[in-house]
Write a protein that holds these residues in place. Structure first.
Motif, short mmCIF file in Angstrom:
data_model
loop_
_atom_site.label_atom_id
_atom_site.label_comp_id
_atom_site.label_asym_id
_atom_site.label_seq_id
_atom_site.Cartn_x
_atom_site.Cartn_y
_atom_site.Cartn_z
N THR A 144 0.83 -1.20 0.00
CA THR A 144 0.00 0.00 0.00
C THR A 144 0.86 1.25 0.00
O THR A 144 0.59 2.21 -0.74
N GLY A 145 1.91 1.29 0.80
CA GLY A 145 2.81 2.44 0.85
C GLY A 145 3.47 2.70 -0.50
O GLY A 145 3.64 3.85 -0.91
N THR A 146 3.85 1.63 -1.17
CA THR A 146 4.45 1.75 -2.50
C THR A 146 3.44 2.33 -3.48
O THR A 146 3.77 3.22 -4.28
N ALA A 147 2.21 1.86 -3.40
CA ALA A 147 1.16 2.38 -4.29
C ALA A 147 0.93 3.86 -4.03
O ALA A 147 0.80 4.65 -4.98
N LYS A 148 0.91 4.27 -2.76
CA LYS A 148 0.72 5.68 -2.43
C LYS A 148 1.84 6.54 -2.97
O LYS A 148 1.60 7.60 -3.57
N SER A 149 3.09 6.10 -2.78
CA SER A 149 4.21 6.92 -3.25
C SER A 149 4.27 6.96 -4.78
O SER A 149 4.55 8.01 -5.36
N ARG A 150 3.97 5.84 -5.44
CA ARG A 150 3.95 5.84 -6.91
C ARG A 150 2.83 6.71 -7.45
O ARG A 150 3.00 7.39 -8.47
N LEU A 151 1.69 6.71 -6.76
CA LEU A 151 0.58 7.56 -7.19
C LEU A 151 0.95 9.03 -7.04
O LEU A 151 0.66 9.84 -7.92
N ALA A 152 1.61 9.37 -5.95
CA ALA A 152 2.05 10.76 -5.75
C ALA A 152 3.04 11.16 -6.84
O ALA A 152 2.95 12.27 -7.39
N ARG A 153 3.99 10.29 -7.17
CA ARG A 153 4.95 10.60 -8.24
C ARG A 153 4.24 10.73 -9.59
O ARG A 153 4.55 11.61 -10.38
N ALA A 154 3.28 9.84 -9.84
CA ALA A 154 2.54 9.90 -11.10
C ALA A 154 1.75 11.20 -11.20
O ALA A 154 1.71 11.83 -12.27
N ARG A 155 1.12 11.63 -10.11
CA ARG A 155 0.40 12.91 -10.11
C ARG A 155 1.36 14.07 -10.41
O ARG A 155 1.02 14.98 -11.17
N GLY A 156 2.55 14.03 -9.81
CA GLY A 156 3.54 15.07 -10.08
C GLY A 156 3.96 15.09 -11.54
O GLY A 156 4.07 16.16 -12.15
N LYS A 157 4.18 13.91 -12.11
CA LYS A 157 4.55 13.82 -13.53
C LYS A 157 3.42 14.35 -14.41
O LYS A 157 3.67 15.07 -15.38
N LEU A 158 2.18 13.98 -14.06
CA LEU A 158 1.03 14.46 -14.84
C LEU A 158 0.93 15.99 -14.77
O LEU A 158 0.69 16.64 -15.79
N LYS A 159 1.11 16.53 -13.58
CA LYS A 159 1.05 17.99 -13.42
C LYS A 159 2.10 18.66 -14.29
O LYS A 159 1.80 19.62 -15.01
N ASN A 160 3.33 18.14 -14.26
CA ASN A 160 4.39 18.71 -15.09
C ASN A 160 4.09 18.59 -16.58
O ASN A 160 4.29 19.54 -17.33
N MET A 161 3.57 17.45 -16.98
CA MET A 161 3.24 17.25 -18.40
C MET A 161 2.16 18.23 -18.85
O MET A 161 2.25 18.82 -19.93
N LEU A 162 1.12 18.39 -18.03
CA LEU A 162 0.03 19.28 -18.38
C LEU A 162 0.48 20.74 -18.39
O LEU A 162 0.03 21.52 -19.22
N GLU A 163 1.37 21.11 -17.47
CA GLU A 163 1.89 22.49 -17.46
C GLU A 163 2.77 22.74 -18.68
O GLU A 163 2.72 23.82 -19.27
N GLU A 164 3.56 21.75 -19.08
CA GLU A 164 4.40 21.89 -20.28
C GLU A 164 3.56 22.01 -21.55
O GLU A 164 3.91 22.72 -22.47
N ASP A 165 2.44 21.28 -21.57
CA ASP A 165 1.58 21.28 -22.75
C ASP A 165 0.66 22.48 -22.82
O ASP A 165 0.07 22.76 -23.87
N ALA A 166 0.51 23.18 -21.69
CA ALA A 166 -0.42 24.34 -21.65
C ALA A 166 0.12 25.46 -22.54
O ALA A 166 1.31 25.70 -22.60
N PRO A 167 -0.81 26.17 -23.20
CA PRO A 167 -0.39 27.25 -24.09
C PRO A 167 0.15 28.45 -23.33
O PRO A 167 -0.02 28.70 -22.22
#
Length: 167
Positions: A144-167
């Motif tokens: 469960t702890g691994t899933a939580k930390s991976r989810l947090a990292r994935a959210r961070g990656k998604l945020k960065n991707m969406l900010e990079e893609d934003a006009p």
């Protein structure tokens, strides 16, 4: 006695069919998050359905049926992935973003699909299929702890991707 056996078998089959019908979309979505094309995802779902039917008699807790079924699907999709990855075309992914057709949803799904395979599966199970973090951990075979930390990292990656893609 034979008639009673037939009734039990019919009830068993009906429960299985209902389980598959109820989870078919989630099964495809999680398989599609791991695999790069619809055909491979459909193959994985078909194999998962067969594997689940063969093991259905051993399922003891109906409350765990959805996570059990999705775990089988993840395993089949990973097996399919190991057989050979194919090219992913972003245009093919947009329809699987969910019900909403809004551009933001489509952009988010495209970003999810650009995540590494383990992150895609985790995000899809948690956000798109609505599993709890404990259920996600069980389905993916991680703590469960691994899933939580991976989810947090994935959210961070998604945020960065969406900010990079934003006009």
């Amino acid at each position: 006695m034979a008639q009673n056996s037939m009734a039990v078998r019919a009830e068993h089959q009906a429960r299985f069919v209902a389980l598959i019908e109820q989870n078919r979309r989630s099964m495809f979505r999680v398989a599609r998050a791991i695999l790069s094309c619809d055909a491979d995802a459909e193959d994985a779902v078909s194999q998962a359905t067969l594997n689940a039917w063969q093991a259905f008699g051993r399922l003891r807790d109906d409350r765990a049926a959805t996570s059990w079924l999705l775990k089988i699907t993840v395993n089949c999709a990973r097996d399919q992935f190991r057989k050979g990855a194919r090219v992913t075309y972003v245009e093919d992914l947009a329809p699987y973003a969910g019900e909403a057709e809004a551009p933001l949803i489509s952009d988010l799904w495209e970003a999810v699909c650009r995540l590494p395979e383990d992150s895609r599966a985790l995000v899809t199970l948690y956000y798109y299929n609505g599993l709890s973090i404990d259920e996600v951990a069980h389905v993916l075979g991680i703590r469960t702890g691994t899933a939580k930390s991976r989810l947090a990292r994935a959210r961070g990656k998604l945020k960065n991707m969406l900010e990079e893609d934003a006009p």
